[in-house]
Motif scaffolding. Structure first.
Motif, mmCIF file in Angstrom:
data_model
loop_
_atom_site.group_PDB
_atom_site.id
_atom_site.type_symbol
_atom_site.label_atom_id
_atom_site.label_comp_id
_atom_site.label_asym_id
_atom_site.label_seq_id
_atom_site.Cartn_x
_atom_site.Cartn_y
_atom_site.Cartn_z
ATOM 1 N N PHE A 28 -1.331 -21.324 20.204
ATOM 2 C CA PHE A 28 -2.819 -21.382 19.792
ATOM 3 C C PHE A 28 -2.963 -20.949 18.525
ATOM 4 N N SER A 29 -1.982 -21.075 17.591
ATOM 5 C CA SER A 29 -2.287 -20.742 16.095
ATOM 6 C C SER A 29 -3.525 -21.426 15.590
ATOM 7 N N THR A 30 -3.782 -22.659 15.908
ATOM 8 C CA THR A 30 -4.899 -23.405 15.401
ATOM 9 C C THR A 30 -5.966 -23.523 16.379
ATOM 10 N N TYR A 31 -6.036 -22.703 17.284
ATOM 11 C CA TYR A 31 -7.351 -22.730 18.148
ATOM 12 C C TYR A 31 -8.462 -21.521 18.075
ATOM 13 N N VAL A 32 -9.477 -21.908 18.315
ATOM 14 C CA VAL A 32 -10.517 -20.929 18.445
ATOM 15 C C VAL A 32 -10.754 -20.964 20.023
ATOM 16 N N MET A 33 -11.030 -19.365 20.500
ATOM 17 C CA MET A 33 -11.176 -19.344 21.910
ATOM 18 C C MET A 33 -12.692 -18.686 21.953
ATOM 19 N N GLY A 34 -13.569 -19.323 22.781
ATOM 20 C CA GLY A 34 -14.800 -19.002 22.823
ATOM 21 C C GLY A 34 -15.261 -18.471 24.346
ATOM 22 N N TRP A 35 -16.359 -17.877 24.491
ATOM 23 C CA TRP A 35 -17.122 -17.761 25.670
ATOM 24 C C TRP A 35 -18.502 -18.234 25.488
ATOM 25 N N PHE A 36 -18.599 -18.904 26.524
ATOM 26 C CA PHE A 36 -19.998 -19.730 26.587
ATOM 27 C C PHE A 36 -20.855 -18.954 28.253
ATOM 28 N N ARG A 37 -21.952 -19.307 28.360
ATOM 29 C CA ARG A 37 -22.494 -18.738 29.610
ATOM 30 C C ARG A 37 -23.774 -19.812 30.023
ATOM 31 N N GLN A 38 -24.159 -20.029 31.381
ATOM 32 C CA GLN A 38 -25.021 -20.807 31.564
ATOM 33 C C GLN A 38 -25.880 -20.188 32.836
ATOM 34 N N SER A 101 -8.082 -28.964 12.555
ATOM 35 C CA SER A 101 -7.024 -29.354 11.535
ATOM 36 C C SER A 101 -7.591 -28.772 10.044
ATOM 37 N N SER A 102 -8.983 -28.419 10.137
ATOM 38 C CA SER A 102 -9.239 -27.657 8.656
ATOM 39 C C SER A 102 -9.835 -26.411 8.986
ATOM 40 N N TRP A 103 -9.934 -25.537 8.067
ATOM 41 C CA TRP A 103 -10.320 -24.407 8.200
ATOM 42 C C TRP A 103 -12.000 -24.259 8.814
ATOM 43 N N PRO A 104 -12.219 -23.652 9.877
ATOM 44 C CA PRO A 104 -13.689 -23.776 10.748
ATOM 45 C C PRO A 104 -14.591 -22.892 9.827
ATOM 46 N N GLN A 105 -15.482 -23.376 9.624
ATOM 47 C CA GLN A 105 -16.656 -22.854 8.931
ATOM 48 C C GLN A 105 -17.491 -22.190 9.887
ATOM 49 N N ASN A 106 -17.866 -22.547 10.886
ATOM 50 C CA ASN A 106 -18.769 -22.053 11.920
ATOM 51 C C ASN A 106 -17.972 -22.167 13.491
ATOM 52 N N LEU A 107 -17.675 -20.984 13.857
ATOM 53 C CA LEU A 107 -16.963 -21.299 15.340
ATOM 54 C C LEU A 107 -17.747 -21.642 16.409
ATOM 55 N N ARG A 108 -18.883 -21.489 16.368
ATOM 56 C CA ARG A 108 -19.973 -21.977 17.081
ATOM 57 C C ARG A 108 -19.844 -23.502 17.476
ATOM 58 N N ASP A 109 -19.902 -24.120 16.297
ATOM 59 C CA ASP A 109 -20.140 -25.564 16.411
ATOM 60 C C ASP A 109 -18.712 -26.425 16.555
ATOM 61 N N LEU A 110 -17.697 -25.959 17.018
ATOM 62 C CA LEU A 110 -16.555 -26.662 17.059
ATOM 63 C C LEU A 110 -16.502 -27.683 18.340
ATOM 64 N N LYS A 111 -15.683 -28.408 18.448
ATOM 65 C CA LYS A 111 -15.541 -29.479 19.544
ATOM 66 C C LYS A 111 -14.694 -28.479 20.609
ATOM 67 N N TYR A 112 -15.359 -27.933 21.441
ATOM 68 C CA TYR A 112 -14.609 -27.116 22.725
ATOM 69 C C TYR A 112 -14.024 -28.154 23.659
ATOM 70 N N ALA A 113 -12.738 -28.534 23.509
ATOM 71 C CA ALA A 113 -12.598 -29.424 24.352
ATOM 72 C C ALA A 113 -11.925 -28.889 25.748
ATOM 73 N N TYR A 114 -11.388 -27.946 25.847
ATOM 74 C CA TYR A 114 -10.790 -27.153 26.862
ATOM 75 C C TYR A 114 -11.652 -26.149 27.576
ATOM 76 N N TRP A 115 -11.661 -25.942 28.842
ATOM 77 C CA TRP A 115 -12.695 -25.212 29.599
ATOM 78 C C TRP A 115 -12.025 -24.625 30.993
ATOM 79 N N GLY A 116 -12.279 -23.508 31.132
ATOM 80 C CA GLY A 116 -11.731 -22.847 32.254
ATOM 81 C C GLY A 116 -12.752 -23.120 33.334
ATOM 82 N N GLN A 117 -12.495 -22.407 34.474
ATOM 83 C CA GLN A 117 -13.611 -22.553 35.619
ATOM 84 C C GLN A 117 -14.654 -21.271 35.293
ATOM 85 N N GLY A 118 -15.893 -21.403 35.848
ATOM 86 C CA GLY A 118 -16.641 -20.218 35.394
ATOM 87 C C GLY A 118 -16.358 -19.090 36.394
ATOM 88 N N THR A 119 -16.954 -18.072 35.883
ATOM 89 C CA THR A 119 -16.944 -16.745 36.612
ATOM 90 C C THR A 119 -18.400 -15.940 36.724
#
Length: 125
Positions: A28-38, A101-119
């Protein structure tokens, strides 16, 4: 990459909860991990994100000062400590991961391709 979220529940307003997300299947060295809610009837919204490599964080204005995102590199987990919870925090919370692949400017606007199940997080008034 697999993400497994846990830690939701029912809490009174003003209380605290901690969500955790166990990550596996990648380095995960080149990953950003996020939390979202709905919330019911609403669109999914960004809550917080953290760069795995250096711990840089970003928060939605609605949770700034109340929520803290952090990661445990040894355990491959990312957690969301939620304090001073409000009824409007009630939602299904999802953890997600984005790679870059390049330094992220805004962590919010990345393409979050992997998702866990919701809690589910429910805050009663």
């Amino acid at each position: 990459v697999q993400l497994q979220a846990s830690g939701g529940g029912l809490v009174q307003a003003g209380g605290s909860l901690r969500l955790s997300c166990a990550a596996s299947g990648g380095t995960f060295s080149t990953y950003v991990m996020g939390w979202f809610r709905q919330a019911p009837g609403q669109e999914r919204e960004f809550v917080a994100a953290i760069m795995w490599s250096i711990g840089r964080t970003l928060y939605a204005d609605s949770v700034k000062g109340r929520f803290t995102i952090f990661r445990d590199i040894a355990r491959n987990t990312v957690s969301l400590q939620m304090n001073s919870l409000k009824p409007e925090d009630t939602a299904v919370y999802y953890c997600a991961a984005a790679t870059y692949s390049s330094w992220p400017q805004n962590l919010r606007d990345l393409k979050y391709a992997y998702w866990g199940q919701g809690t589910q997080v429910t805050v009663s008034s």
